[in-house]
Design a protein around this motif. Structure first.
Motif, PDB file in Angstrom:
ATOM      1  N   VAL A 165       0.840  -1.205   0.000  1.00  0.00           N
ATOM      2  CA  VAL A 165       0.000   0.000   0.000  1.00  0.00           C
ATOM      3  C   VAL A 165       0.872   1.251   0.000  1.00  0.00           C
ATOM      4  N   ASP A 166       1.867   1.293   0.874  1.00  0.00           N
ATOM      5  CA  ASP A 166       2.708   2.487   0.961  1.00  0.00           C
ATOM      6  C   ASP A 166       3.549   2.683  -0.300  1.00  0.00           C
ATOM      7  N   GLY A 167       4.004   1.579  -0.886  1.00  0.00           N
ATOM      8  CA  GLY A 167       4.901   1.690  -2.024  1.00  0.00           C
ATOM      9  C   GLY A 167       4.217   1.857  -3.362  1.00  0.00           C
ATOM     10  N   TRP A 200     -13.382   4.197  -3.161  1.00  0.00           N
ATOM     11  CA  TRP A 200     -13.075   2.875  -2.609  1.00  0.00           C
ATOM     12  C   TRP A 200     -13.493   2.799  -1.144  1.00  0.00           C
ATOM     13  N   LEU A 201     -13.210   3.826  -0.389  1.00  0.00           N
ATOM     14  CA  LEU A 201     -13.592   3.825   1.024  1.00  0.00           C
ATOM     15  C   LEU A 201     -15.112   3.744   1.178  1.00  0.00           C
ATOM     16  N   ALA A 202     -15.838   4.461   0.329  1.00  0.00           N
ATOM     17  CA  ALA A 202     -17.298   4.443   0.409  1.00  0.00           C
ATOM     18  C   ALA A 202     -17.862   3.074   0.042  1.00  0.00           C
ATOM     19  N   ALA A 203     -17.224   2.407  -0.909  1.00  0.00           N
ATOM     20  CA  ALA A 203     -17.719   1.110  -1.374  1.00  0.00           C
ATOM     21  C   ALA A 203     -17.235  -0.050  -0.517  1.00  0.00           C
ATOM     22  N   ASN A 204     -16.311   0.223   0.400  1.00  0.00           N
ATOM     23  CA  ASN A 204     -15.714  -0.857   1.193  1.00  0.00           C
ATOM     24  C   ASN A 204     -15.723  -0.507   2.677  1.00  0.00           C
ATOM     25  N   ASP A 205     -16.884  -0.052   3.147  1.00  0.00           N
ATOM     26  CA  ASP A 205     -16.951   0.343   4.550  1.00  0.00           C
ATOM     27  C   ASP A 205     -16.856  -0.846   5.492  1.00  0.00           C
ATOM     28  N   GLU A 206     -17.015  -2.076   4.951  1.00  0.00           N
ATOM     29  CA  GLU A 206     -16.901  -3.263   5.793  1.00  0.00           C
ATOM     30  C   GLU A 206     -15.507  -3.892   5.708  1.00  0.00           C
ATOM     31  N   ALA A 207     -14.598  -3.272   4.963  1.00  0.00           N
ATOM     32  CA  ALA A 207     -13.236  -3.800   4.858  1.00  0.00           C
ATOM     33  C   ALA A 207     -12.547  -3.746   6.214  1.00  0.00           C
ATOM     34  N   ALA A 208     -11.493  -4.509   6.352  1.00  0.00           N
ATOM     35  CA  ALA A 208     -10.769  -4.569   7.619  1.00  0.00           C
ATOM     36  C   ALA A 208     -10.353  -3.168   8.067  1.00  0.00           C
ATOM     37  N   ALA A 210      -7.857  -2.097   9.687  1.00  0.00           N
ATOM     38  CA  ALA A 210      -6.437  -1.794   9.469  1.00  0.00           C
ATOM     39  C   ALA A 210      -6.179  -1.392   8.021  1.00  0.00           C
ATOM     40  N   LEU A 211      -6.840  -2.064   7.088  1.00  0.00           N
ATOM     41  CA  LEU A 211      -6.678  -1.720   5.678  1.00  0.00           C
ATOM     42  C   LEU A 211      -7.290  -0.355   5.389  1.00  0.00           C
ATOM     43  N   ARG A 212      -8.477  -0.109   5.914  1.00  0.00           N
ATOM     44  CA  ARG A 212      -9.112   1.184   5.703  1.00  0.00           C
ATOM     45  C   ARG A 212      -8.255   2.309   6.291  1.00  0.00           C
ATOM     46  N   ARG A 213      -7.638   2.050   7.432  1.00  0.00           N
ATOM     47  CA  ARG A 213      -6.802   3.082   8.055  1.00  0.00           C
ATOM     48  C   ARG A 213      -5.626   3.452   7.144  1.00  0.00           C
ATOM     49  N   MET A 214      -5.025   2.456   6.514  1.00  0.00           N
ATOM     50  CA  MET A 214      -3.926   2.749   5.587  1.00  0.00           C
ATOM     51  C   MET A 214      -4.400   3.658   4.458  1.00  0.00           C
ATOM     52  N   ILE A 215      -5.566   3.345   3.914  1.00  0.00           N
ATOM     53  CA  ILE A 215      -6.076   4.124   2.782  1.00  0.00           C
ATOM     54  C   ILE A 215      -6.484   5.525   3.232  1.00  0.00           C
ATOM     55  N   VAL A 216      -7.077   5.624   4.407  1.00  0.00           N
ATOM     56  CA  VAL A 216      -7.459   6.938   4.937  1.00  0.00           C
ATOM     57  C   VAL A 216      -6.225   7.821   5.119  1.00  0.00           C
TER      58      VAL A 216
END
Length: 228
Positions: free
Chosen positions: A163-165, A183-191, A193-199
């Motif tokens: 994700v970072d790279g 992506w965040l709106a469509a994947n509100d049930e994602a893990a 930790a993963l959502r935090r990386m994207i946020v």
């Protein structure tokens, strides 16, 4: 930076750091010419010790600027076939300014789950090193399409490196922001930790866009003052 390197005490750590920073930021033909001259020890710099690590930094700079190629990187790796050398070679190969090089770097870590963390990290550093940002445009959609799969199949540490790279943050564009929000709106049930990386990456893009807006406003004000 080059002027500071020339002015620094010969052989000093300050000289070394200025040269390293200059290589990392070199973009123009003249700057890349200087990087090549440093590598070939054809500059007025006195006392500079071009050790293995600095040699790689210079070669990576040349690779990103289109002044080196895979064959030269392979030759450098043959001379430094260590773990560090392998990481630097991965960085340099991913930095080459071609669509093929970016695609190869992507596939080498997304399609192959055997790469260790350090190689994934180095490949990401090179991938994001793009003077021509259009090379990263195809990876906006590709990045988000891959997230679910890598979260399910890779370790948390590797996902962080991917994700970072490979989040194409150098684009710093409205398109990237909008794709991230979508992506965040469509994947509100994602893990979480993963959502935090994207946020966190979204926050970085929003800061970059805000800075661009301020710069544009300042430029418009300066133009208006010049016409007054």
């Amino acid at each position: 930076l080059w002027a500071l390197a020339l002015a620094a005490a010969p052989g000093s750590d300050l000289q070394f750091q200025f040269v390293k920073a200059f290589a990392g930021l070199a973009r123009t033909d003249a700057q890349l010419d200087t990087v090549l001259q440093i590598l070939e020890e054809q500059t007025p710099l006195e006392g500079l010790d071009i050790d293995t690590d600095l040699g790689w930094e210079l070669l990576i700079s040349l690779a990103a600027g289109g002044r080196s190629n895979a064959e030269e990187i392979a030759a450098a790796l043959a001379d430094d076939h260590t773990a560090s050398g392998q990481q630097s070679a991965a960085h340099a190969l991913a930095a080459l300014p071609t669509r093929e090089a970016k695609a190869t770097a992507w596939a080498s870590v997304f399609d192959d789950d055997s790469k260790p963390n350090a190689i994934v990290r180095a490949s990401g550093l090179g991938f994001q090193r793009a003077h021509d940002l259009s090379l990263l445009e195809p990876y906006v959609d590709q990045f988000f399409a891959s997230l679910r799969d890598i979260w399910q199949t890779r370790s948390h540490a590797i996902v962080e490196e991917l994700v970072d790279g490979f989040y194409p943050s150098p684009l710093a564009s409205a398109r990237l922001r909008d794709a991230t929000v979508a992506w965040l709106a469509a994947n509100d049930e994602a893990a979480p930790a993963l959502r935090r990386m994207i946020v966190e990456h979204l926050a970085g893009i929003e800061r970059a866009l805000a800075a661009q807006a301020v710069d544009a406003a300042d430029g418009a004000d300066a133009d208006a003052d010049a016409r007054a």
